[in-house]
Scaffold this motif. Structure first.
Motif, PDB file in Angstrom:
ATOM      1  N   UNK A  70       0.834  -1.196   0.000  1.00  0.00           N
ATOM      2  CA  UNK A  70       0.000   0.000   0.000  1.00  0.00           C
ATOM      3  C   UNK A  70       0.874   1.254   0.000  1.00  0.00           C
ATOM      4  N   UNK A 103      -2.899   5.349   1.218  1.00  0.00           N
ATOM      5  CA  UNK A 103      -3.822   4.236   1.506  1.00  0.00           C
ATOM      6  C   UNK A 103      -3.664   3.746   2.940  1.00  0.00           C
ATOM      7  N   UNK A 125     -10.213   5.015   8.579  1.00  0.00           N
ATOM      8  CA  UNK A 125     -11.459   4.262   8.398  1.00  0.00           C
ATOM      9  C   UNK A 125     -11.715   3.371   9.611  1.00  0.00           C
ATOM     10  N   UNK A 155     -14.754   3.394  12.222  1.00  0.00           N
ATOM     11  CA  UNK A 155     -15.594   2.224  12.502  1.00  0.00           C
ATOM     12  C   UNK A 155     -15.647   1.966  14.006  1.00  0.00           C
ATOM     13  N   UNK A 181      -5.008   1.104 -10.890  1.00  0.00           N
ATOM     14  CA  UNK A 181      -4.895   0.556  -9.525  1.00  0.00           C
ATOM     15  C   UNK A 181      -5.461   1.471  -8.451  1.00  0.00           C
ATOM     16  N   UNK A 182      -5.311   2.804  -8.650  1.00  0.00           N
ATOM     17  CA  UNK A 182      -5.767   3.748  -7.627  1.00  0.00           C
ATOM     18  C   UNK A 182      -7.295   3.701  -7.503  1.00  0.00           C
ATOM     19  N   UNK A 198      -8.452   0.250  -6.183  1.00  0.00           N
ATOM     20  CA  UNK A 198      -8.241   0.098  -4.739  1.00  0.00           C
ATOM     21  C   UNK A 198      -9.290   0.908  -3.970  1.00  0.00           C
ATOM     22  N   UNK A 200     -12.078  -0.488  -1.404  1.00  0.00           N
ATOM     23  CA  UNK A 200     -12.121  -0.110   0.011  1.00  0.00           C
ATOM     24  C   UNK A 200     -13.576   0.079   0.456  1.00  0.00           C
ATOM     25  N   UNK A 216     -15.255  -1.720   3.549  1.00  0.00           N
ATOM     26  CA  UNK A 216     -15.403  -1.240   4.929  1.00  0.00           C
ATOM     27  C   UNK A 216     -16.813  -0.695   5.161  1.00  0.00           C
ATOM     28  N   UNK A 272       6.027  -0.406  -4.006  1.00  0.00           N
ATOM     29  CA  UNK A 272       4.636  -0.810  -4.221  1.00  0.00           C
ATOM     30  C   UNK A 272       4.420  -1.293  -5.663  1.00  0.00           C
ATOM     31  N   UNK A 287      -0.531  -3.434  -5.420  1.00  0.00           N
ATOM     32  CA  UNK A 287       0.099  -2.805  -4.269  1.00  0.00           C
ATOM     33  C   UNK A 287       0.931  -3.745  -3.429  1.00  0.00           C
TER      34      UNK A 287
END
Lengths: 120, 345
Positions: free
Chosen positions: A1, A5, A12, A16, B161-162, B165, B169, B172, B271, B276
């Motif tokens: 990462x 990120x 994040x 949470x 990739x950005x 990714x 995400x 979550x 990376x 990544x």
């Protein structure tokens, strides 16, 4: 990462950690578990009913085992009036009522059985 | 690494992991069915299917979310990371079965469209405890569908990739929605304190793992290297880097891998452009830096994938003074050739 990120992940998860327990606690707080459990009364009853001006609030603590549970208004002479609505699972149900409503009936219309009768 | 796209990228290891995933899922479902019918003979099959697949999906989601931090805390978990995508798609399929059966069971028998019914059967949107929990589950399923359907390398390559990714995400948000879906469902349907307790323990475990991994990463990122007069950073002795391997350093917040190949040192961004992956945890195979996650390769001296591949990473200038390796923290543009320096060993 990449660094951005990694930072995003950190924030994040902190979010949470803060948000989810807060939402859970607020949801449980609305249920007023402590009061119910401590007194041992309100959740012992399958439903609790309260009249709030032009509406009746029915709190279903234990769902009825009937296939269908219709709520009727009780008229001044004790007879059944209009259908106010239907009860399903656990929860709070609010139905508008008129000044003539003196109480409610909860009826299983399929078996034609009176499940509950409550006067205000 | 390949020029063409295949539906599923399988190799011997991935096939083994996929068999283990399938075996685990089937075992869980069989156990759930047997125990459900033994403890409650009156329960109907549809209810057991909904509960079995729903709980399976949640357990798998927790495992998926734990793999990342576990791998950062202990490299022994890395093989799970390499196979996480297939686990994710399997989890989505379990969630899909749960969602489809729940919609059929609770919303398909009325007059309105079943999907519309999910959103309109309970309109208590103003209440927290009576909030329509099925809506939360439906939204989570949509996010998981988006992720599963774009999990292929085709989308990774074409979305960049950005963006890919960032899109992924979304897991979550899906996790938060799923937790509230189950939590509110547990109170609105058959109150199950065990379910709530398990959810809470899962949440605490996941957050602890992620925070611990983040602290470890922050410690690495926060290390301050000694600088020379020109701002170059003194990072290690040349002999500390093994032949065909790398050491990883954090330079201006970004990870850099210094590789030793045929006695010469080169530095590239750590990376991998694919997903990544940490290039510095890989090794040099056939003259190329090989990412440990999916085998993407780069030439150490210019950060470019060997033709006909087109991936490129940033490169960095190195020098050795007084038996110390110095790195210039200002990276060259991706794919810039830098002459490797002799390590003297």
């Amino acid at each position: 990462m990449i660094a951005g990120q990694r930072r995003a992940h950190k924030y994040i998860w902190i979010g949470i950690l803060v948000l989810l327990p807060m939402l859970m606690i607020l949801a449980v707080k609305d249920l007023d578990f402590s009061a119910a459990d401590a007194s041992g009364t309100s959740t012992d009853l399958p439903v609790s009913v309260s009249l709030n001006g032009q509406s009746v609030s029915i709190q279903v603590n234990t769902p009825f085992k009937s296939t269908s549970s219709l709520v009727y208004e009780m008229l001044a002479d004790g007879s059944k009036g209009a259908v106010l609505g239907q009860l399903e699972g656990r929860g709070t149900y609010d139905f508008p009522v008129s000044e003539a409503t003196k109480g409610i009936y909860v009826v299983d219309p399929i078996k034609d059985v009176e499940l509950l009768k409550m006067e205000f | 690494m390949g020029l063409d796209y295949k539906w599923v990228l399988w190799n011997a290891h991935k096939k083994t992991y996929d068999r283990l995933i399938l075996l685990g899922m089937v075992t869980y479902l069989v156990l759930f069915f047997v125990l459900s019918f033994l403890t409650n003979p009156e329960i109907i099959a549809e209810t057991v299917i909904i509960r079995a697949f729903g709980s399976l999906a949640i357990i798998m989601l927790h495992i998926i979310l734990a793999i990342g931090p576990l791998s950062r805390l202990n490299p022994r978990f890395l093989p799970l990371l390499y196979n996480r995508r297939h686990l994710g798609v399997s989890m989505f399929l379990a969630a899909l079965v749960h969602g489809v059966f729940a919609i059929i069971q609770f919303h398909a028998l009325g007059n309105s469209n079943p999907i519309v019914s999910v959103f309109t059967s309970n309109m208590d949107y103003g209440s927290l405890v009576n909030f329509p929990f099925q809506v939360l589950g439906f939204l989570a399923l949509l996010i998981l569908f988006t992720m599963a359907s774009t999990s292929h390398d085709f989308f990774l390559h074409n979305l960049s990739p950005k963006i890919w990714k960032g899109l992924h995400m979304g897991v979550y948000l899906a996790y938060a929605l799923v937790i509230m879906h189950v939590f509110l469902g547990a109170f609105q349907q058959d109150t199950s304190f065990l379910t709530v307790l398990a959810l809470f323990l899962g949440l605490i475990t996941l957050v602890s793992l992620h925070v611990r991994a983040a602290l470890k990463e922050a410690k690495i990122d926060g290390f301050v290297w000694a600088k020379d007069t020109k701002g170059w950073l003194a990072v290690c002795h040349p002999r500390e880097i093994a032949e065909s391997y790398a050491k990883i350093f954090t330079v201006d917040g970004e990870r850099v891998a210094i590789f030793k190949h045929e006695g010469k040192l080169s530095a590239i961004h750590n990376v991998c452009k694919h997903q990544g992956g940490p290039l510095g945890e890989g090794k040099i195979v056939d003259g190329c830096v090989t990412c440990p996650w999916h085998g993407y390769q780069y030439l150490a001296h210019n950060g470019q994938s060997p033709p006909p591949f087109t991936e490129k990473v940033k490169t960095y200038a190195l020098k050795i003074e007084n038996d110390m390796v110095y790195i210039n923290p200002e990276a060259f543009p991706e794919g810039t050739a830098v002459t490797p320096i002799s390590s003297g060993s």
